[in-house]
Design a protein around this motif. Sequence first.
Motif, short mmCIF file in Angstrom:
data_model
loop_
_atom_site.label_atom_id
_atom_site.label_comp_id
_atom_site.label_asym_id
_atom_site.label_seq_id
_atom_site.Cartn_x
_atom_site.Cartn_y
_atom_site.Cartn_z
N PRO A 243 0.80 -1.22 0.00
CA PRO A 243 0.00 0.00 0.00
C PRO A 243 0.84 1.28 0.00
N VAL A 244 2.03 1.21 0.61
CA VAL A 244 2.93 2.37 0.65
C VAL A 244 4.33 1.89 0.25
N THR A 245 4.96 2.61 -0.66
CA THR A 245 6.30 2.26 -1.12
C THR A 245 7.18 3.50 -1.15
N LEU A 246 8.48 3.30 -1.35
CA LEU A 246 9.44 4.39 -1.45
C LEU A 246 9.95 4.46 -2.89
N ALA A 247 10.10 5.68 -3.41
CA ALA A 247 10.59 5.88 -4.77
C ALA A 247 11.85 6.75 -4.73
N SER B 95 14.00 3.08 5.62
CA SER B 95 13.03 2.05 6.00
C SER B 95 11.62 2.64 6.02
N LEU B 96 10.65 1.76 5.85
CA LEU B 96 9.24 2.14 5.88
C LEU B 96 8.51 1.20 6.82
N SER B 97 7.70 1.77 7.69
CA SER B 97 6.86 0.95 8.57
C SER B 97 5.45 1.51 8.60
N LEU B 98 4.49 0.61 8.82
CA LEU B 98 3.09 0.99 8.89
C LEU B 98 2.57 0.69 10.29
N VAL B 99 1.97 1.70 10.89
CA VAL B 99 1.41 1.54 12.24
C VAL B 99 -0.10 1.52 12.11
N GLU B 100 -0.68 0.35 12.39
CA GLU B 100 -2.13 0.20 12.28
C GLU B 100 -2.83 0.89 13.44
N PRO B 101 -4.02 1.42 13.20
CA PRO B 101 -4.76 2.07 14.29
C PRO B 101 -5.28 1.04 15.27
N ALA B 102 -5.49 1.47 16.49
CA ALA B 102 -6.10 0.58 17.48
C ALA B 102 -7.55 0.32 17.10
N PRO B 103 -8.03 -0.89 17.26
CA PRO B 103 -9.43 -1.18 16.89
C PRO B 103 -10.39 -0.41 17.79
N LEU B 104 -11.52 -0.04 17.22
CA LEU B 104 -12.54 0.65 18.00
C LEU B 104 -13.13 -0.32 19.03
#
Length: 237
Positions: free
Chosen positions: A182-186, A193-202
Amino acid sequence: MHRLEAGACAAFSPPSPPKRETRMKLKINSVLILLTMATGIGAAFAHPHVWVAVRSEVVFAPDGKIAGVRHAWEFDEMYSAYAVQGLGKDGKPPTREELAPLARTNVESLAEFEFFTFAKQNSAKLAFKQPENVALEANDKKIVTLRFFLPLETPIAAKKPFSFQVYDPTYFVSFGLEKKDPVTLAGAPGGCSLSLVEPAPLVATENQKLSEAFFQNMSPGADFGMKLATRAIVACP
């Protein structure tokens, strides 16, 4: 996060928008055009009303600084159907040229809402300039994707973490990251480095609140959409 599924948007009959959202509908009518086709349905249906699958690319300049973010936003089936209505020939999807006026309207209108893209470095908010390379296209299934590059007002070095989220604060539009890459570096320098932090569930009590009445009464600046948005973080040595 989820990719758009067939009929996802159609599962929600769009109600008449509440007052605080009427302004958004008028300002980004090309994005929310489907809402103008339905009135008087009632206010019992929960948010959101438009679904967008997001793929983003963090773009680096030749000097190693982050220049901006390139987006590809794929809209749900219902919005796409309205967007291409009356366009295209012999049953074929419309061309980029046919969709160009709608692309311009999308981007011009979204400027007031900061293109739903919120970037930070050292907890300081970063500003973007006007988008470049704007295009709207439809695939063989007539699903519409909006593509554009958002350049940073000032390119930044990524030695300190750079982060961004894509969301609508009012959750009128649901932005969800694509499942694969979903997210890349160009053009990133080595070691970035790239990291994705998911939101806390409702929690259950929050889920129960997701009705039209809840959003009509939500105070300005509540920024509800941020709770559901994944944060992308980029760091370089």
